[in-house]
Design a protein around this motif. Structure first.
Motif, PDB file in Angstrom:
ATOM      1  N   PRO A 133      -2.617  10.945   1.827  1.00 30.93           N
ATOM      2  CA  PRO A 133      -3.402  10.395   0.796  1.00 30.93           C
ATOM      3  C   PRO A 133      -5.000  10.735   0.710  1.00 30.93           C
ATOM      4  CG  PRO A 133      -2.913   8.835   2.738  1.00 30.93           C
ATOM      5  CD  PRO A 133      -2.051  10.075   3.027  1.00 30.93           C
TER       6      PRO A 133
ATOM      7  N   GLU B 249      -0.809   8.629  -5.661  1.00 28.81           N
ATOM      8  CA  GLU B 249      -1.357   9.537  -4.812  1.00 28.81           C
ATOM      9  C   GLU B 249      -0.646  10.982  -5.145  1.00 28.81           C
ATOM     10  OE1 GLU B 249      -3.615   9.887  -2.532  1.00 28.81           O
ATOM     11  OE2 GLU B 249      -4.028   7.833  -1.771  1.00 28.81           O
TER      12      GLU B 249
ATOM     13  N   VAL C 252       0.984  -1.151   0.064  1.00 23.85           N
ATOM     14  CA  VAL C 252      -0.032  -0.040  -0.137  1.00 23.85           C
ATOM     15  C   VAL C 252       0.827   1.206   0.186  1.00 23.85           C
ATOM     16  CG1 VAL C 252      -1.570   1.350   1.500  1.00 23.85           C
ATOM     17  CG2 VAL C 252      -1.993  -1.093   0.869  1.00 23.85           C
TER      18      VAL C 252
ATOM     19  N   ARG D 152       0.723   4.036  -2.912  1.00 26.97           N
ATOM     20  CA  ARG D 152       0.518   5.490  -2.583  1.00 26.97           C
ATOM     21  C   ARG D 152       1.651   6.171  -3.229  1.00 26.97           C
ATOM     22  NH1 ARG D 152      -1.190   5.044   3.609  1.00 26.97           N
ATOM     23  NH2 ARG D 152      -3.603   4.944   3.365  1.00 26.97           N
ATOM     24  N   ARG D 153       2.859   5.698  -3.377  1.00 28.19           N
ATOM     25  CA  ARG D 153       3.930   6.584  -4.116  1.00 28.19           C
ATOM     26  C   ARG D 153       3.686   6.791  -5.605  1.00 28.19           C
ATOM     27  NH1 ARG D 153       8.631   3.248  -1.564  1.00 28.19           N
ATOM     28  NH2 ARG D 153       8.679   4.146   0.669  1.00 28.19           N
TER      29      ARG D 153
ATOM     30  N   PRO E 277       2.006  11.347  -1.376  1.00 30.90           N
ATOM     31  CA  PRO E 277       1.827  10.015  -0.359  1.00 30.90           C
ATOM     32  C   PRO E 277       1.571  10.011   0.816  1.00 30.90           C
ATOM     33  CG  PRO E 277       3.427   9.898  -2.207  1.00 30.90           C
ATOM     34  CD  PRO E 277       3.172  11.265  -1.960  1.00 30.90           C
TER      35      PRO E 277
ATOM     36  N   ARG F  67      -6.632   9.065  -1.977  1.00 28.86           N
ATOM     37  CA  ARG F  67      -7.410   7.990  -2.841  1.00 28.86           C
ATOM     38  C   ARG F  67      -7.222   6.703  -2.209  1.00 28.86           C
ATOM     39  NH1 ARG F  67      -3.814  10.359  -7.744  1.00 28.86           N
ATOM     40  NH2 ARG F  67      -5.138  11.972  -8.406  1.00 28.86           N
ATOM     41  N   LEU F  68      -6.143   6.335  -1.799  1.00 28.25           N
ATOM     42  CA  LEU F  68      -5.722   5.103  -0.870  1.00 28.25           C
ATOM     43  C   LEU F  68      -5.826   5.171   0.539  1.00 28.25           C
ATOM     44  CD1 LEU F  68      -5.618   2.040  -1.204  1.00 28.25           C
ATOM     45  CD2 LEU F  68      -3.273   2.317  -1.839  1.00 28.25           C
TER      46      LEU F  68
ATOM     47  N   TYR G  20      -7.957  -1.016   4.344  1.00 26.24           N
ATOM     48  CA  TYR G  20      -7.835  -0.002   3.547  1.00 26.24           C
ATOM     49  C   TYR G  20      -9.010   0.214   2.669  1.00 26.24           C
ATOM     50  CZ  TYR G  20      -2.907  -0.192   4.882  1.00 26.24           C
ATOM     51  OH  TYR G  20      -1.786  -0.170   5.498  1.00 26.24           O
TER      52      TYR G  20
END
Length: 154
Positions: free
Chosen positions: A137, A131, A123, A127-128, A134, A139-140, A148
């Motif tokens: 965040p 997003e 995850v 994210r890196r 990151p 989105r995630l 999550y």
């Protein structure tokens, strides 16, 4: 798979019952071969449109996941993902807003040797990639004490 019921049952309740039980179309005897062919073609066209929509991928906000082509894009820009990252993202994208536990996401990866904490690493790497920032965040998202979820974000 489309289902066309061919039947001799012509009662008032038979058509609704057949459709409620999963048929896409209902044709009673006697029928002409031309009508049968036309209904089959219509069902196949409808399934082709559904297939084309699925081929476009799953969109959650700016994130597009295409399970058939095994691709990910953010705002139209392609993103490279490992197989594990892709499996997690695809599962989340299929059910936007749904919270997945680490154990459920680990099952998506299919790696029996990994621990649930491996999901956290995947995850973090996702994210890196998807997003805007990151460290914050949008989105995630992490759902405290649960797992999550993927949301539309920006």
């Amino acid at each position: 798979m489309p289902v066309l019921m061919l039947t001799a049952r012509t009662g008032e309740d038979d058509l609704p019952l057949g459709l409620e039980r999963g048929a896409d179309d209902y044709l009673t005897k006697p029928y002409s071969p031309g009508e049968l062919l036309a209904r089959v073609r219509t069902l196949l066209r409808r399934m082709d449109r559904v297939g084309q929509a699925a081929a476009a991928g799953i969109r959650v906000g700016a994130v597009t996941v295409d399970p058939e082509r095994h691709t990910v894009a953010v705002a139209g820009e392609p993103v490279d993902c490992t197989p594990a990252e892709f499996a997690i993202l695809a599962a989340l994208a299929r059910h936007p807003g749904r919270v997945f536990t680490r154990a459920q996401l680990l099952q998506q990866i299919g790696d029996r040797d990994s621990t649930e904490r491996a999901v956290d690493t995947h995850v973090m790497n996702l994210r890196r990639k998807i997003e805007p920032n990151p460290r914050r965040p949008v989105r995630l998202l992490n759902v405290y004490g649960m797992g999550y979820k993927l949301v539309e974000g920006r």
